[in-house]
Structures are given as C-alpha cells and as structure tokens.
Design an enzyme around this catalytic site. Structure first.
Site, mmCIF file in Angstrom:
data_model
loop_
_atom_site.group_PDB
_atom_site.id
_atom_site.type_symbol
_atom_site.label_atom_id
_atom_site.label_comp_id
_atom_site.label_asym_id
_atom_site.label_seq_id
_atom_site.Cartn_x
_atom_site.Cartn_y
_atom_site.Cartn_z
ATOM 1 N N LYS A 72 -15.006 18.899 11.150
ATOM 2 C CA LYS A 72 -15.096 17.472 10.822
ATOM 3 C C LYS A 72 -16.293 17.213 9.904
ATOM 4 C CE LYS A 72 -12.714 16.123 15.060
ATOM 5 N NZ LYS A 72 -12.795 15.723 16.465
ATOM 6 N N GLN A 98 -16.780 13.908 21.064
ATOM 7 C CA GLN A 98 -15.789 14.989 21.146
ATOM 8 C C GLN A 98 -15.333 15.186 22.594
ATOM 9 O OE1 GLN A 98 -14.436 16.456 18.514
ATOM 10 N NE2 GLN A 98 -13.166 17.864 19.668
ATOM 11 N N ASP A 126 -12.145 7.001 16.464
ATOM 12 C CA ASP A 126 -11.151 7.778 17.212
ATOM 13 C C ASP A 126 -10.022 6.887 17.741
ATOM 14 O OD1 ASP A 126 -11.027 10.469 17.605
ATOM 15 O OD2 ASP A 126 -12.339 10.505 19.355
#
Ligand code: GUN
Length: 285
Positions: free
Chosen positions: A53, A97, A120
C-alpha cells in the site's frame, strides 16, 4: 473467446490518472494528500500488504506513513493513536490493518476513526451510507471489483449477480454495491444448500470465500463473467477461489489470481484517499 479481466493493467491505468491529479496539486503549490496505515504486530501477510500500500502511494505521489505498534499494545493505545490522526489536519486517510491481535476489539478501533478519514469504508457511518446509496467510502476490494467490471464494459443494470461469501470486508459491501448498480443480487454462503444452482444461471459470479479452487466448472456457464477475490496460499503459490485453468475458455470473462482483484484493491485505496482529501477540502477549504 474468453476475456481476461486484467486487474493489473486496469490498476496501472487508474494509477496514471491519479498521478496526473496529484502532480497538478503539487504544481499549484497545494497540500499533498496523505494516508496513514496503522499496523499492530508483525503478521507477515499484513506486513506485506501494508508495504504494498505504501509503495503504491509513492508511485502516484500520495504521502504515506506506516505506524507500527507492538503486538502487546492495548486497545486504548491503538485508539489514542487513531485519535491523534483524526485531529491531524495533514492526514486525509486512516487505515488500521486487519486482523488485529485477539485482545483488541476491531469494532472499537474502527469506530474510533473519523468517518471522513475512513478510507477503508468500515466505519458504521460509511456502511450506512453504502446501504442508503449515498456518497461515502466503499471498502476497497468491493469497489475495486465493480471498477474492474465497468472497465471491461460488463453490463451491470439488470444482470443477475451471485456473490459467494458474506464477510464484512468483501461479500456484504460487494452485494450492496452491486445492488446499487441495479444488479439482481444473490448472496451464497456456507449454509447455502446448492450453490451451483445459483451460480450456473448467473451473468456475474464473484467468489470471495477463501477456499482454494472451490469454484469448478459445474458452478459456471458459457455466459459467466467471473471475478475471483480469493487469495489463498497453497504450497507457497497464490491460488484463487476459482479453478482458473478449468474455467478459462469455458466462460465469457474471468479475472486471474494474482494480477486480478489484488491490484484493484490497492488502487482503490489510493482513489479513496484522494476522495478523502477532496471531500475534506470541499467542507473545510
Ligand atoms: N486486511 C486484509 N484486507 C484488508 C482491508 O481491505 N482493510 C484492512 N484494514 N485490513 C485488511
């Protein structure tokens, strides 16, 4: 002839457009968008995802930072970190994460993220917006799948779509998103009695189950457009949820693993970060 749904190439094309947008900001002397990723612990798969990422951010010129916290961090410590980023005007996107260590409640951490920075799309505010079909952040894999289908001009409105899997991260948001695109959506899961009954008559099948090569020829038909979200490691090789070799040539279109949905997830995170930047600027100047 079967079409290969080339997520790698599609993501590269979108990256080029994003880079042009970021370059323009830089040339105009504007602030540059920034993504911060919080990683708790050292799970090797998570470390690899997070590194990919950050590298993608660098390619298009988005600023990125990885905050690595020890595995033993308390839930409060992670939430305090998030709150600091919520208050930082230079941070546009925050991603924690997953999975988090077992002693930390993912929900409590996700709900502590400012919904306007939740790139997200997992905060309940953004989940609600997706259900209401309002502007908000959409989870990157789900949005990436639909972007890939649109890039190949796969008709969505009126099509029969079957989603295999009902996870919070992929299956559920994807089903909702396809519904917002006017597909007729069926969600199959571990308790579904006869999955091939649904998939064999579908126009679009998206597999997000996490079982290597579970989707075999008897699940498919010549009209099937198949998107494989699975990332399974078998004997150190990446394998999808679909038996690609068996399906290839027998279906209308199919995405490979790797180089299918994976790159689309990452480029969607970049898109969401630029959206976060643009939307915050619209609100706060
Ligand atoms: N772990 C695996 N996929 C994802 C994702 O899309 N978002 C987050 N936060 N963690 C993940």
């Amino acid at each position: 002839m079967t079409t290969l749904l080339d997520g790698k190439q599609c993501a590269l094309d979108i990256e080029a457009q994003l880079k042009t947008s970021i370059d323009a900001l830089r040339q105009n002397g504007e602030r540059i968008p920034k993504l911060v990723v919080i990683l708790v612990g050292t799970n090797p798969a998570s470390v690899s995802y997070v590194t990919n990422k950050a590298k993608a951010c660098t390619r298009v010129g988005i600023l990125s930072e990885i905050i690595q916290l020890p595995e033993i961090s308390s839930e409060d410590a992670v939430i305090e970190e998030v709150k600091g980023l919520n208050a930082d005007p230079n941070v546009d996107g925050i991603l924690v994460q997953l999975p988090l260590p077992k002693h930390i409640r993912s929900k409590a951490v996700i709900e502590s993220i400012d919904p306007d920075k939740d790139v997200d799309g997992l905060h309940s505010v953004n989940v609600t917006k997706l259900v209401m079909n309002e502007r908000g952040f959409i989870p990157c894999t789900a949005k990436g799948v639909v972007t890939l289908l649109k890039a190949y001009n796969v008709p969505l409105a009126g099509s029969d779509a079957v989603v295999l899997g009902r996870s919070q991260l992929v299956g559920r948001p994807l089903a909702q998103l396809l519904l917002n695109e006017n597909c007729t959506v069926t969600v199959c899961h571990s308790k579904t009695r006869d999955i091939p009954h649904y998939t064999a008559q579908a126009d679009i099948v998206v597999a997000a189950i996490g079982k290597p090569k579970m989707v075999t020829l008897d699940y498919l038909s010549a009209k099937s457009v198949i998107v494989d979200v699975g990332i399974n490691k078998v004997d150190d090789k990446l394998v999808g949820d679909v038996d690609f070799e068996a399906a290839w040539d027998k279906v209308t279109a199919i995405s490979p693993v790797p180089k299918g949905v994976g790159p689309m997830t990452i480029v969607t995170l970049l898109q969401n970060t630029l959206d976060a930047y643009t939307w915050r600027k619209e609100r706060h100047g």
